[in-house]
Design a protein around this motif. Structure first.
Motif, mmCIF file in Angstrom:
data_model
loop_
_atom_site.group_PDB
_atom_site.id
_atom_site.type_symbol
_atom_site.label_atom_id
_atom_site.label_comp_id
_atom_site.label_asym_id
_atom_site.label_seq_id
_atom_site.Cartn_x
_atom_site.Cartn_y
_atom_site.Cartn_z
ATOM 1 N N LEU A 124 -14.748 9.590 73.012
ATOM 2 C CA LEU A 124 -15.445 10.681 72.343
ATOM 3 C C LEU A 124 -16.922 10.351 72.170
ATOM 4 C CD1 LEU A 124 -14.629 13.438 71.185
ATOM 5 C CD2 LEU A 124 -14.456 12.359 68.934
ATOM 6 N N ARG A 125 -17.216 9.120 71.827
ATOM 7 C CA ARG A 125 -18.599 8.706 71.628
ATOM 8 C C ARG A 125 -19.387 8.791 72.936
ATOM 9 N NH1 ARG A 125 -20.526 3.723 72.244
ATOM 10 N NH2 ARG A 125 -18.435 2.795 72.102
ATOM 11 N N LEU A 126 -18.773 8.368 74.040
ATOM 12 C CA LEU A 126 -19.435 8.437 75.339
ATOM 13 C C LEU A 126 -19.656 9.888 75.771
ATOM 14 C CD1 LEU A 126 -17.484 5.634 77.247
ATOM 15 C CD2 LEU A 126 -19.811 5.497 76.335
ATOM 16 N N ALA A 127 -18.683 10.734 75.502
ATOM 17 C CA ALA A 127 -18.795 12.152 75.865
ATOM 18 C C ALA A 127 -19.923 12.830 75.099
ATOM 19 C CB ALA A 127 -17.472 12.868 75.610
ATOM 20 N N TYR A 128 -20.045 12.522 73.808
ATOM 21 C CA TYR A 128 -21.138 13.083 73.013
ATOM 22 C C TYR A 128 -22.498 12.574 73.513
ATOM 23 C CZ TYR A 128 -18.365 15.383 69.374
ATOM 24 O OH TYR A 128 -17.535 16.229 68.691
ATOM 25 N N SER A 144 -9.128 12.693 79.802
ATOM 26 C CA SER A 144 -8.213 12.535 80.943
ATOM 27 C C SER A 144 -7.413 13.803 81.191
ATOM 28 C CB SER A 144 -7.280 11.349 80.702
ATOM 29 O OG SER A 144 -6.547 11.535 79.499
ATOM 30 N N THR A 145 -6.986 14.448 80.119
ATOM 31 C CA THR A 145 -6.233 15.698 80.252
ATOM 32 C C THR A 145 -7.081 16.783 80.890
ATOM 33 O OG1 THR A 145 -4.951 15.143 78.270
ATOM 34 C CG2 THR A 145 -4.889 17.429 79.012
ATOM 35 N N TYR A 146 -8.337 16.855 80.462
ATOM 36 C CA TYR A 146 -9.249 17.860 81.001
ATOM 37 C C TYR A 146 -9.622 17.537 82.451
ATOM 38 C CZ TYR A 146 -13.513 20.692 81.407
ATOM 39 O OH TYR A 146 -14.464 21.582 81.819
ATOM 40 N N ALA A 147 -9.842 16.269 82.747
ATOM 41 C CA ALA A 147 -10.304 15.866 84.078
ATOM 42 C C ALA A 147 -9.267 16.103 85.163
ATOM 43 C CB ALA A 147 -10.714 14.395 84.065
ATOM 44 N N VAL A 148 -7.982 16.043 84.798
ATOM 45 C CA VAL A 148 -6.916 16.217 85.792
ATOM 46 C C VAL A 148 -7.094 17.517 86.574
ATOM 47 C CG1 VAL A 148 -4.456 16.766 86.000
ATOM 48 C CG2 VAL A 148 -5.172 14.748 84.728
ATOM 49 N N TRP A 149 -7.445 18.584 85.885
ATOM 50 C CA TRP A 149 -7.547 19.889 86.544
ATOM 51 C C TRP A 149 -8.721 19.926 87.519
ATOM 52 C CZ3 TRP A 149 -3.415 22.719 85.979
ATOM 53 C CH2 TRP A 149 -2.613 22.516 84.845
ATOM 54 N N ALA A 171 -15.889 17.219 85.962
ATOM 55 C CA ALA A 171 -15.185 17.279 84.680
ATOM 56 C C ALA A 171 -16.027 16.663 83.569
ATOM 57 C CB ALA A 171 -13.848 16.557 84.797
ATOM 58 N N ALA A 172 -16.664 15.528 83.859
ATOM 59 C CA ALA A 172 -17.496 14.868 82.852
ATOM 60 C C ALA A 172 -18.682 15.737 82.476
ATOM 61 C CB ALA A 172 -17.965 13.519 83.386
ATOM 62 N N ASP A 173 -19.236 16.451 83.453
ATOM 63 C CA ASP A 173 -20.404 17.280 83.195
ATOM 64 C C ASP A 173 -20.058 18.504 82.358
ATOM 65 O OD1 ASP A 173 -23.228 17.767 83.643
ATOM 66 O OD2 ASP A 173 -22.600 19.455 84.887
ATOM 67 N N PRO A 189 -16.470 17.751 74.069
ATOM 68 C CA PRO A 189 -15.699 16.886 73.163
ATOM 69 C C PRO A 189 -15.311 17.563 71.858
ATOM 70 C CG PRO A 189 -18.003 16.230 73.227
ATOM 71 C CD PRO A 189 -17.829 17.247 74.296
ATOM 72 N N ASP A 190 -15.933 18.692 71.550
ATOM 73 C CA ASP A 190 -15.620 19.386 70.293
ATOM 74 C C ASP A 190 -14.269 20.099 70.330
ATOM 75 O OD1 ASP A 190 -17.964 18.629 69.016
ATOM 76 O OD2 ASP A 190 -19.092 20.326 69.830
ATOM 77 N N ARG A 191 -13.696 20.243 71.498
ATOM 78 C CA ARG A 191 -12.436 20.977 71.620
ATOM 79 C C ARG A 191 -11.218 20.147 71.222
ATOM 80 N NH1 ARG A 191 -12.525 25.862 74.095
ATOM 81 N NH2 ARG A 191 -14.502 26.470 75.078
#
Length: 292
Positions: free
Chosen positions: A27-31, A94-99, A81-83, A87-89
């Protein structure tokens, strides 16, 4: 081929050695990436989940694409996916990136399966990646109960199972039946080397048609010139100004130049065309309709 295998193994080893992120660090890296565009945080996030991308890429090897290319496409999906990750959701990355990873790999596989676009709609994509698996299962189930499905029944069951139109099933079945063939391949050994391209109809204009068209054009021009020469000078002027200019003149402007009323110019024009029709009819009854 051997070099690609070494690269695949190297990428896999590096991915397996990457750190495992807990939810708080992730979460910290995503923010940091979303809010501050910190590239170090992005690199660390992507590196940590590259093993996920490689694992998903390996599931698509059966489609014949090079593993190294599949891994690259999976990596592109991971970066997308990273872009776009929010993270607020409250969802793990990993769950989001799979798609995104799966979509990137599937698009690559379908683009390279055939020179012809294999599928563009969601139903066609679903068929491409699921039809053979569903077909095999349906055939096993019918065989287990002693039933034999004909092709039409099988297509209908696949259509119902995957939830796509029947015509999409029929189309995809044809596209998956074999790979692309070269038009320069020989049709059979008995045809003395005849290629498939020799069987295609030539859509270009044939020499005979070109000569015929040129002859007809020249003949028509000659008939029209003779018909024009049968007119007096004023009639030829009116026909030329009304029909042969890029921007035809009005009856009113011609009337002003000839010191005639607009109605008189119209009558002269009609009389000129009447003479031309008679001249053309004496030469050929097939062309007088051009002046109607």
């Amino acid at each position: 081929m051997a070099l690609d295998t070494v690269r695949d193994m190297s990428l896999s080893r590096k991915a397996m050695k990457a750190e495992l992120l807990d939810a708080e660090t992730e979460l910290r890296l995503a923010y940091a990436w979303r809010d501050d565009r910190c590239e170090k945080s992005l690199h660390r996030l992507i590196t940590a989940y590259m093993r996920l991308a490689i694992s998903m890429a390996s599931k698509f090897k059966r489609y014949g694409a090079p593993m190294n290319d599949l891994i690259q496409e999976a990596g592109l999906g991971l970066m997308k996916a990273a872009d776009k990750f929010d993270p607020d959701r409250g969802v793990r990355f990993s769950t989001y990136a799979v798609w995104w990873i799966k979509a990137s790999i599937q698009d690559y596989v379908m683009r390279n399966w055939s020179m012809v676009r294999t599928g563009s709609t969601s139903s066609q994509k679903s068929l491409f990646f699921n039809m053979r698996r569903v077909q095999a299962r349906l055939e096993r189930e019918s065989a287990a109960v002693g039933e034999t499905l004909d092709r039409h029944q099988l297509r209908q069951m696949i259509s119902s199972e995957i939830g796509v139109p029947l015509h999409d099933v029929e189309m995809m079945e044809g596209r998956l039946s074999g790979s692309d063939y070269s038009l320069n391949a020989t049709q059979s050994t008995e045809d003395e080397g005849r290629e498939w391209i020799d069987a295609l109809e030539d859509d270009s204009v044939q020499a005979a048609e070109t000569v015929e068209h040129q002859h007809d054009t020249e003949q028509l021009r000659a008939w029209l010139l003779k018909a024009m020469n049968d007119l007096n000078e004023r009639e030829r002027f009116i026909v030329r100004e009304r029909k042969l200019r890029d921007q035809p003149r009005t009856l009113e402007s011609l009337g002003q130049e000839l010191s005639l009323s607009k109605e008189r110019v119209r009558q002269l024009e009609a009389a000129a065309f009447g003479k031309m029709r008679k001249s053309l009819e004496t030469q050929s009854r097939e062309v007088h309709h051009f002046l109607m």
